[in-house]
Design a protein around this motif. Sequence first.
Motif, PDB file in Angstrom:
ATOM      1  N   GLY A 138      -5.071   4.846  -5.153  1.00  0.00           N
ATOM      2  CA  GLY A 138      -5.929   5.292  -4.064  1.00  0.00           C
ATOM      3  C   GLY A 138      -6.270   4.150  -3.143  1.00  0.00           C
ATOM      4  N   THR A 139      -6.252   4.396  -1.833  1.00  0.00           N
ATOM      5  CA  THR A 139      -6.644   3.389  -0.846  1.00  0.00           C
ATOM      6  C   THR A 139      -7.780   3.934  -0.004  1.00  0.00           C
ATOM      7  N   PHE A 140      -8.762   3.074   0.263  1.00  0.00           N
ATOM      8  CA  PHE A 140      -9.988   3.500   0.927  1.00  0.00           C
ATOM      9  C   PHE A 140     -10.362   2.468   1.980  1.00  0.00           C
ATOM     10  N   GLY A 141      -9.886   2.706   3.209  1.00  0.00           N
ATOM     11  CA  GLY A 141     -10.198   1.779   4.290  1.00  0.00           C
ATOM     12  C   GLY A 141      -8.997   1.470   5.146  1.00  0.00           C
ATOM     13  N   LYS A 142      -8.957   0.259   5.661  1.00  0.00           N
ATOM     14  CA  LYS A 142      -7.964  -0.143   6.651  1.00  0.00           C
ATOM     15  C   LYS A 142      -6.583  -0.338   6.021  1.00  0.00           C
ATOM     16  N   TRP A 143      -5.595   0.305   6.562  1.00  0.00           N
ATOM     17  CA  TRP A 143      -4.211   0.206   6.103  1.00  0.00           C
ATOM     18  C   TRP A 143      -3.410  -0.657   7.063  1.00  0.00           C
ATOM     19  N   HIS A 144      -3.153  -0.137   8.286  1.00  0.00           N
ATOM     20  CA  HIS A 144      -2.689  -0.938   9.427  1.00  0.00           C
ATOM     21  C   HIS A 144      -1.207  -1.283   9.437  1.00  0.00           C
ATOM     22  N   ILE A 145      -0.406  -0.814   8.449  1.00  0.00           N
ATOM     23  CA  ILE A 145       1.008  -1.199   8.462  1.00  0.00           C
ATOM     24  C   ILE A 145       1.953  -0.005   8.542  1.00  0.00           C
ATOM     25  N   ASN A 146       1.420   1.203   8.674  1.00  0.00           N
ATOM     26  CA  ASN A 146       2.175   2.357   9.149  1.00  0.00           C
ATOM     27  C   ASN A 146       1.172   3.485   9.382  1.00  0.00           C
ATOM     28  N   GLU A 147       1.656   4.677   9.650  1.00  0.00           N
ATOM     29  CA  GLU A 147       0.741   5.763  10.009  1.00  0.00           C
ATOM     30  C   GLU A 147      -0.042   6.306   8.822  1.00  0.00           C
ATOM     31  N   ASP A 148       0.548   6.244   7.615  1.00  0.00           N
ATOM     32  CA  ASP A 148      -0.108   6.871   6.467  1.00  0.00           C
ATOM     33  C   ASP A 148       0.347   6.182   5.176  1.00  0.00           C
ATOM     34  N   PRO A 149      -0.578   5.591   4.425  1.00  0.00           N
ATOM     35  CA  PRO A 149      -0.200   4.904   3.184  1.00  0.00           C
ATOM     36  C   PRO A 149       0.380   5.818   2.114  1.00  0.00           C
ATOM     37  N   LEU A 150       0.215   7.136   2.248  1.00  0.00           N
ATOM     38  CA  LEU A 150       0.839   8.043   1.283  1.00  0.00           C
ATOM     39  C   LEU A 150       2.361   7.930   1.321  1.00  0.00           C
ATOM     40  N   GLN A 151       2.889   7.393   2.413  1.00  0.00           N
ATOM     41  CA  GLN A 151       4.337   7.187   2.536  1.00  0.00           C
ATOM     42  C   GLN A 151       4.806   5.934   1.804  1.00  0.00           C
TER      43      GLN A 151
ATOM     44  N   PHE B  80       0.916   5.612  -2.322  1.00  0.00           N
ATOM     45  CA  PHE B  80      -0.439   6.010  -2.682  1.00  0.00           C
ATOM     46  C   PHE B  80      -0.541   7.519  -2.868  1.00  0.00           C
ATOM     47  N   HIS B  81      -1.410   7.909  -3.778  1.00  0.00           N
ATOM     48  CA  HIS B  81      -1.693   9.321  -4.018  1.00  0.00           C
ATOM     49  C   HIS B  81      -2.887   9.803  -3.191  1.00  0.00           C
ATOM     50  N   VAL B  82      -3.824   8.920  -2.934  1.00  0.00           N
ATOM     51  CA  VAL B  82      -5.064   9.271  -2.233  1.00  0.00           C
ATOM     52  C   VAL B  82      -5.279   8.272  -1.106  1.00  0.00           C
ATOM     53  N   ASN B  83      -5.664   8.771   0.053  1.00  0.00           N
ATOM     54  CA  ASN B  83      -5.948   7.912   1.204  1.00  0.00           C
ATOM     55  C   ASN B  83      -7.198   8.417   1.908  1.00  0.00           C
ATOM     56  N   VAL B  84      -8.163   7.545   2.062  1.00  0.00           N
ATOM     57  CA  VAL B  84      -9.342   7.842   2.875  1.00  0.00           C
ATOM     58  C   VAL B  84      -9.495   6.737   3.908  1.00  0.00           C
ATOM     59  N   GLY B  85      -9.323   7.090   5.171  1.00  0.00           N
ATOM     60  CA  GLY B  85      -9.617   6.162   6.259  1.00  0.00           C
ATOM     61  C   GLY B  85      -8.508   5.237   6.671  1.00  0.00           C
ATOM     62  N   GLY B  86      -7.319   5.350   6.074  1.00  0.00           N
ATOM     63  CA  GLY B  86      -6.263   4.408   6.386  1.00  0.00           C
ATOM     64  C   GLY B  86      -5.169   4.987   7.254  1.00  0.00           C
ATOM     65  N   SER B  87      -4.830   4.286   8.327  1.00  0.00           N
ATOM     66  CA  SER B  87      -3.728   4.676   9.221  1.00  0.00           C
ATOM     67  C   SER B  87      -3.256   3.415   9.934  1.00  0.00           C
ATOM     68  N   HIS B  88      -2.649   3.608  11.118  1.00  0.00           N
ATOM     69  CA  HIS B  88      -2.200   2.447  11.889  1.00  0.00           C
ATOM     70  C   HIS B  88      -3.350   1.690  12.526  1.00  0.00           C
ATOM     71  N   ARG B  89      -4.539   2.251  12.530  1.00  0.00           N
ATOM     72  CA  ARG B  89      -5.671   1.647  13.243  1.00  0.00           C
ATOM     73  C   ARG B  89      -6.088   0.326  12.590  1.00  0.00           C
ATOM     74  N   GLY B  90      -6.403  -0.647  13.460  1.00  0.00           N
ATOM     75  CA  GLY B  90      -6.779  -1.963  12.966  1.00  0.00           C
ATOM     76  C   GLY B  90      -8.263  -2.254  12.969  1.00  0.00           C
ATOM     77  N   ASN B  91      -9.058  -1.372  13.583  1.00  0.00           N
ATOM     78  CA  ASN B  91     -10.509  -1.549  13.569  1.00  0.00           C
ATOM     79  C   ASN B  91     -11.153  -0.182  13.773  1.00  0.00           C
ATOM     80  N   PRO B  92     -12.445  -0.056  13.492  1.00  0.00           N
ATOM     81  CA  PRO B  92     -13.067   1.276  13.551  1.00  0.00           C
ATOM     82  C   PRO B  92     -13.423   1.749  14.944  1.00  0.00           C
ATOM     83  N   GLY B  93     -13.162   0.924  15.980  1.00  0.00           N
ATOM     84  CA  GLY B  93     -13.442   1.345  17.347  1.00  0.00           C
ATOM     85  C   GLY B  93     -14.879   1.068  17.757  1.00  0.00           C
ATOM     86  N   SER B  94     -15.145   1.193  19.022  1.00  0.00           N
ATOM     87  CA  SER B  94     -16.476   0.921  19.563  1.00  0.00           C
ATOM     88  C   SER B  94     -17.514   1.824  18.909  1.00  0.00           C
TER      89      SER B  94
END
Length: 487
Positions: A144-157, A160-174
């Motif tokens: 399971g991953t919980f937070g910033k991933w940043h190295i593709n669109e979805d860590p399930l690829q 990982f079996h579980v993903n909360v909050g992880g994608s290509h995004r590098g910060n949570p935004g303004s």
Amino acid sequence: MGIRNIITPTCLLCYCLILLVTPILSAGVNPQKPNIILINVDDLGWKDLGFMGSAYYETPNIDRLAGQGMVFYQAYAAAANCAPSRACMMSGRNTPSHGVYTVDNSERGNSKTRKIIPTPNRDFLPDSLYTLAAMLKDNGYTNGTFGKWHINEDPLQHGFHVNVGGSHRGNPGSGGYFSPYKIDFIENGPDGEYLTDRLTEEAIHFVRANKEKPFFLYLPFYSVHTPIMGKPELIETFAGKQGTKGQDRPDYAAMVASVDQNVGKLMAVVDELNLADNTLVIFTSDNGGIRDISYQTPLRAGKGSYYEGGIRVPLVMRWPGNIQAGSKTDFPVTNLDFFPTLKSIISAEVPAAEQLEGIDLNPVFRKQPMAERAIYWHFPIYLQAYNPKEDGGRDPLFRTRPGSVIRKGKWKLHHYFEDGDYELYNLEEDPGEKHNLAQSQVEIRNQMIDLLESWRLEVNAPVPGQANPLYDKAFEMNLIKQKLNEK
């Protein structure tokens, strides 16, 4: 005869027990596959923790964790900024092997100030590479991953079996550290919920749900990445505390304190569930801290630079029965070493094509002598300055320009591709990299150059050299003067 009849089956029983137990004992102190918790804080500097020497930031829970395991005082990220460091850690491969050198475009900064055409950057880790998570998944782990991933669109690829909050995004935004959130793969909590708290709650739920089987918990907090947004009550706590030059921002201290509180919550649950003795905990940062926000004195520069402040990171590993509590080491390590270390611990196999570029750290855990080895970084691109007066870089326009770096023993060599220049530092005597010895230690310099060039050939590292037709030397010089004279 009666005695013989009693002894014989007893002996047979003992013999059978010995046969059953011997393989377990030979496997080591901890025969089960350990649970693995990898906490990767974003942009946390080498000296932003109490146990690393900060008198301003308050991290009692992480300090306690450090006292229960081994502290690595000379630990490094394999790259000086987010995406490449994470790509290296998850693949066990250095930057030339996957082509992720930075975030987004490699042509950073003003085009008139770049002397050469940089190597193109790859945004995501190639799907063909076998990841740390995939290895653990193939060996019976629930991931399971919980937070910033940043190295593709979805860590399930990537295993990982579980993903909360992880994608290509590098910060949570303004404004993104408080719900409603602006990141992917997460449901909003109550208005005002703090992201660091929420990710930890999700991680704790994962631990409780998987306590009966081996699990890999990857907890890559978005904190303490910009925007700097602490919880108001914690900011108020630090507002009245005396800091030192470069470590005195209450809002940043509040973010560090939130990470610490949540590490404490997670460790308390591990203890409550009686999992501590069979859980390897790794706590680290993805790269150096931003110097404009927090100094890492005596280290030079910060995130994005290949001086020590940009790549040296805090690192703690705790594994009761296998790592001595309160132990410390100055053996240089990098996050490339995590993959081969975990591979060794669980006796896993990886595809023959995967050439892991780190080393197994289990001998370090046991305080066994380790051969001196070279560590390499390759960054054939540009990364513009944050704050020219604070960054501590080579010049006020860039945190780093295209080049490679090698460290072996106490020596560290920088090679810059634009002008073929070298910088050589003795880190034992000069951890702040202030005194360039390239002209006075010619023999050492040449030995380091030979090692670096051989490594680049071995890994097919691209060395850009094509002149940039847009480069304007007069413009560059004027811009440098302007930056130096800005208030």
